[in-house]
Design a protein around this motif. Structure first.
Motif, PDB file in Angstrom:
ATOM      1  N   GLN A  51       0.819  -1.208   0.000  1.00  0.00           N
ATOM      2  CA  GLN A  51       0.000   0.000   0.000  1.00  0.00           C
ATOM      3  C   GLN A  51       0.859   1.268   0.000  1.00  0.00           C
ATOM      4  OE1 GLN A  51      -3.215  -0.613  -0.413  1.00  0.00           O
ATOM      5  NE2 GLN A  51      -2.707  -2.809  -0.223  1.00  0.00           N
ATOM      6  N   ASP A  52       2.158   1.122   0.034  1.00  0.00           N
ATOM      7  CA  ASP A  52       3.090   2.255   0.012  1.00  0.00           C
ATOM      8  C   ASP A  52       2.769   3.146  -1.187  1.00  0.00           C
ATOM      9  OD1 ASP A  52       5.379   3.925  -0.363  1.00  0.00           O
ATOM     10  OD2 ASP A  52       6.644   2.449   0.651  1.00  0.00           O
ATOM     11  N   PRO A  53       2.508   4.425  -0.971  1.00  0.00           N
ATOM     12  CA  PRO A  53       2.158   5.306  -2.096  1.00  0.00           C
ATOM     13  C   PRO A  53       3.246   5.410  -3.159  1.00  0.00           C
ATOM     14  CG  PRO A  53       2.554   6.562  -0.073  1.00  0.00           C
ATOM     15  CD  PRO A  53       2.463   5.129   0.321  1.00  0.00           C
ATOM     16  N   ARG A  54       4.476   5.065  -2.822  1.00  0.00           N
ATOM     17  CA  ARG A  54       5.556   5.088  -3.826  1.00  0.00           C
ATOM     18  C   ARG A  54       5.341   4.019  -4.894  1.00  0.00           C
ATOM     19  NH1 ARG A  54      10.716   4.404  -0.059  1.00  0.00           N
ATOM     20  NH2 ARG A  54       9.274   2.848   0.800  1.00  0.00           N
ATOM     21  N   LEU A  55       4.522   3.023  -4.592  1.00  0.00           N
ATOM     22  CA  LEU A  55       4.258   1.940  -5.538  1.00  0.00           C
ATOM     23  C   LEU A  55       3.035   2.220  -6.404  1.00  0.00           C
ATOM     24  CD1 LEU A  55       4.924  -1.088  -3.172  1.00  0.00           C
ATOM     25  CD2 LEU A  55       6.399  -0.242  -4.997  1.00  0.00           C
ATOM     26  N   GLY A  56       2.358   3.317  -6.158  1.00  0.00           N
ATOM     27  CA  GLY A  56       1.172   3.618  -6.937  1.00  0.00           C
ATOM     28  C   GLY A  56       0.061   2.619  -6.691  1.00  0.00           C
ATOM     29  N   SER A  57      -0.864   2.535  -7.624  1.00  0.00           N
ATOM     30  CA  SER A  57      -2.024   1.659  -7.451  1.00  0.00           C
ATOM     31  C   SER A  57      -2.042   0.486  -8.429  1.00  0.00           C
ATOM     32  CB  SER A  57      -3.318   2.469  -7.635  1.00  0.00           C
ATOM     33  OG  SER A  57      -3.351   3.051  -8.935  1.00  0.00           O
ATOM     34  N   THR A  58      -0.983   0.367  -9.250  1.00  0.00           N
ATOM     35  CA  THR A  58      -0.952  -0.703 -10.262  1.00  0.00           C
ATOM     36  C   THR A  58       0.276  -1.558 -10.036  1.00  0.00           C
ATOM     37  OG1 THR A  58      -1.990   0.833 -11.819  1.00  0.00           O
ATOM     38  CG2 THR A  58      -1.086  -1.207 -12.726  1.00  0.00           C
ATOM     39  N   LEU A  59       0.095  -2.643  -9.322  1.00  0.00           N
ATOM     40  CA  LEU A  59       1.206  -3.534  -9.000  1.00  0.00           C
ATOM     41  C   LEU A  59       0.758  -4.976  -9.101  1.00  0.00           C
ATOM     42  CD1 LEU A  59       4.065  -3.282  -6.571  1.00  0.00           C
ATOM     43  CD2 LEU A  59       2.527  -5.222  -6.229  1.00  0.00           C
ATOM     44  N   SER A  60       1.568  -5.788  -9.763  1.00  0.00           N
ATOM     45  CA  SER A  60       1.351  -7.232  -9.823  1.00  0.00           C
ATOM     46  C   SER A  60       2.486  -7.890  -9.048  1.00  0.00           C
ATOM     47  CB  SER A  60       1.358  -7.717 -11.277  1.00  0.00           C
ATOM     48  OG  SER A  60       1.184  -9.118 -11.369  1.00  0.00           O
ATOM     49  N   GLY A  61       2.134  -8.722  -8.077  1.00  0.00           N
ATOM     50  CA  GLY A  61       3.174  -9.316  -7.248  1.00  0.00           C
ATOM     51  C   GLY A  61       2.835 -10.722  -6.821  1.00  0.00           C
ATOM     52  N   VAL A  62       3.867 -11.514  -6.557  1.00  0.00           N
ATOM     53  CA  VAL A  62       3.670 -12.889  -6.115  1.00  0.00           C
ATOM     54  C   VAL A  62       4.923 -13.371  -5.401  1.00  0.00           C
ATOM     55  CG1 VAL A  62       4.528 -13.968  -8.241  1.00  0.00           C
ATOM     56  CG2 VAL A  62       2.847 -15.180  -6.841  1.00  0.00           C
ATOM     57  N   VAL A  63       4.727 -14.250  -4.433  1.00  0.00           N
ATOM     58  CA  VAL A  63       5.829 -14.944  -3.759  1.00  0.00           C
ATOM     59  C   VAL A  63       5.463 -16.414  -3.701  1.00  0.00           C
ATOM     60  CG1 VAL A  63       7.174 -15.211  -1.634  1.00  0.00           C
ATOM     61  CG2 VAL A  63       6.392 -12.931  -2.340  1.00  0.00           C
ATOM     62  N   ILE A  64       6.393 -17.269  -4.107  1.00  0.00           N
ATOM     63  CA  ILE A  64       6.162 -18.713  -4.031  1.00  0.00           C
ATOM     64  C   ILE A  64       7.347 -19.376  -3.357  1.00  0.00           C
ATOM     65  CG2 ILE A  64       4.693 -18.771  -6.072  1.00  0.00           C
ATOM     66  CD1 ILE A  64       7.001 -19.806  -7.688  1.00  0.00           C
ATOM     67  N   ASP A  65       7.085 -20.501  -2.724  1.00  0.00           N
ATOM     68  CA  ASP A  65       8.154 -21.299  -2.132  1.00  0.00           C
ATOM     69  C   ASP A  65       8.817 -22.112  -3.240  1.00  0.00           C
ATOM     70  OD1 ASP A  65       9.259 -22.514   0.605  1.00  0.00           O
ATOM     71  OD2 ASP A  65       8.955 -24.161  -0.825  1.00  0.00           O
ATOM     72  N   ALA A  66      10.131 -21.990  -3.361  1.00  0.00           N
ATOM     73  CA  ALA A  66      10.831 -22.593  -4.494  1.00  0.00           C
ATOM     74  C   ALA A  66      10.865 -24.113  -4.424  1.00  0.00           C
ATOM     75  CB  ALA A  66      12.263 -22.055  -4.572  1.00  0.00           C
ATOM     76  N   LYS A  67      10.748 -24.691  -3.245  1.00  0.00           N
ATOM     77  CA  LYS A  67      10.810 -26.143  -3.122  1.00  0.00           C
ATOM     78  C   LYS A  67       9.444 -26.796  -3.266  1.00  0.00           C
ATOM     79  CE  LYS A  67      12.525 -29.839  -0.117  1.00  0.00           C
ATOM     80  NZ  LYS A  67      13.228 -30.153   1.153  1.00  0.00           N
ATOM     81  N   SER A  68       8.466 -26.273  -2.533  1.00  0.00           N
ATOM     82  CA  SER A  68       7.136 -26.889  -2.562  1.00  0.00           C
ATOM     83  C   SER A  68       6.262 -26.335  -3.670  1.00  0.00           C
ATOM     84  CB  SER A  68       6.429 -26.651  -1.228  1.00  0.00           C
ATOM     85  OG  SER A  68       6.103 -25.277  -1.067  1.00  0.00           O
ATOM     86  N   HIS A  69       6.640 -25.178  -4.211  1.00  0.00           N
ATOM     87  CA  HIS A  69       5.903 -24.492  -5.272  1.00  0.00           C
ATOM     88  C   HIS A  69       4.594 -23.882  -4.767  1.00  0.00           C
ATOM     89  CE1 HIS A  69       5.326 -23.332  -9.386  1.00  0.00           C
ATOM     90  NE2 HIS A  69       4.199 -24.001  -9.529  1.00  0.00           N
TER      91      HIS A  69
END
Length: 445
Positions: free
Chosen positions: A78-96
């Motif tokens: 929600q940081d205003p420096r990131l604006g309102s258009t952000l696509s993001g994801v985090v996945i565990d590299a081992k279990s996927h």
């Protein structure tokens, strides 16, 4: 930096098979991308809607460290420096398993994160040990310098070619020649869809098969030929007339050749410094390696087909070049993360390892996450220096950061953050993204 690489640090990696892939796997993909796929390769949509159901893909069970990552990211995006258009994801590299997502399948301008797809296709089709060859041939009183798509060619390499060529000429009693350049391996340079005229020559040079010292000039082939002619003169051979464009004849006699470093070395360099010229040259050489034409269209078609063969989803995926300079490129964070997931997969390490090895490291001087670029130098992100490996991406209106880090639970996480249209200063947006990476690492708790 972690003492071991993301791949070697893990045991019992996800999706593991009994044996690592051998060259037959690469040949199978090459055959697949060479065969025509009527009506499928170049299709796609140009308008992408945000995925509002990302939470359905998040694992129902997160460990304590992962839950903290998810909670903190939910707040920090929600940081205003990131604006309102952000696509993001985090996945565990081992279990996927998905740890966190925010409009993960929304396709945005990826900037230089597109180079990850280009690298995957090049290494798969050509192979990590592939080398590019620059030749000199002689016929009818003319030496022809023949470009082979080697963006790493240096003045020193040209001088060595000239010395070898001169030795052969003098043995034949020749002291006067004409010089021409043959860059017919690639078609005449054009702008990609989504490229601005202003990209030439600062952001990228017109894409030709012959260049020396990475010069950014309108005609890199003539530039290289003129340098070659000068070296010939230094060795006592007189060059008559101007250096011109031409095409070597099949009966011309080979007199000198130079081979580049292995493709794996070139890919690592390209990713470390985000070299646009390398990326576009590799895109064309990959197309040729797959039996297609050396064009933006055929090169990107091969990228799509290779990624598809690895099981990477091409939903909401649109690319028009190899470097990510195109403002018409669109890739979701989920897809970028999946490309990294493939590159980090132990099954494909023999082919794709140089992608992970080539990712800039936070705080690494000489790379795009180095201190000279003002990266990972804030109170929030400085703790992640040496702990994050990630590809950067920067265009006007688009900033991305995608890579790997070892989280507080001791497990490697793959992340991708792509921001578009923030009104903040680019440096401030980059600081915010660095903070998100530090959040995944867990050092900014």
């Amino acid at each position: 930096m972690p003492s071991s690489s993301p791949t070697s640090a893990r045991s019992g990696g996800r999706h593991r098979r009994a044996k690592a892939p051998n060259p037959a796997f690469r040949r199978a993909i090459v055959l697949a991308v060479t065969a025509p796929v009527a009506g499928t390769i170049l299709t796609g949509t140009s308008a992408f809607a945000a995925d509002k159901t990302d939470t359905k893909t998040i694992a129902t069970t997160l460990d304590t460290a992962e839950q903290k990552i998810a909670d903190n990211l939910n707040t920090r995006v929600q940081d205003p420096r990131l604006g309102s258009t952000l696509s993001g994801v985090v996945i565990d590299a081992k279990s996927h398993k998905a740890v966190w997502g925010h409009d993960a399948t929304t396709a945005l301008m990826p900037a230089s994160n597109a180079k990850l797809g280009t690298s995957t296709a090049a290494l798969t089709v050509l192979g990590p040990d592939h080398r590019f060859t620059t030749k000199v041939v002689y016929g009818d009183g003319t030496l022809t310098l023949v470009g082979g798509g080697d963006r790493s060619l240096t003045s020193g390499d040209l001088e060595a070619l000239a010395k070898t060529a001169v030795a052969g000429l003098k043995n034949a009693g020749l002291t006067t020649v004409k010089v021409q350049v043959d860059d017919s391996l690639f078609p005449e340079p054009t702008l990609a869809t989504g490229w601005n005229d202003g990209y030439y020559p600062d952001n990228i040079a017109p894409v030709r098969a012959l260049v020396v010292d990475g010069h950014h000039v309108t005609d890199t082939s003539l530039d290289a030929g003129q340098a070659f002619a000068t070296f010939l003169g230094d060795q006592g051979v007189t060059v008559t007339g101007d250096v011109t464009h031409g095409v070597a004849n099949t009966h011309d006699v080979p007199v000198a050749r130079h081979q580049s470093d292995k493709l794996s070395v070139l890919v690592k360099h390209m990713l470390k410094v985000s070299d646009n010229d390398y990326a576009e040259t590799l895109l064309r050489m990959t197309a040729l390696g797959a039996g297609r034409q050396a064009t933006f269209e055929d090169g990107t078609a091969v990228v799509r087909e290779v990624l598809s063969r690895y099981g990477v989803s091409l939903d909401n995926f649109e690319i028009h070049d190899g470097s990510g300079l195109s403002r018409a490129d669109r890739i979701p964070a989920q897809t970028i993360a999946d490309i990294l997931d493939v590159a980090d997969d132990p099954r494909y390490a023999q082919t794709l390892k140089s992608i992970i090895d080539g990712l800039p490291v936070a705080g690494e001087a000489g790379a795009t996450l180095g201190p000279e670029w003002g990266r990972f130098d804030t109170a929030d992100s400085q703790c992640a220096v040496g702990k994050v490996k990630a590809k950067t991406g920067t265009l006007t209106g688009a900033i991305a950061l995608s890579g790997l880090t070892k989280a507080a639970d001791g497990r490697w996480k793959i992340f991708s953050f792509v921001e578009n249209n923030s009104t903040a200063a680019p440096g401030d947006t980059k600081d915010a993204l660095d903070g998100l990476a530090a959040t995944v690492n867990g050092c900014w708790a």
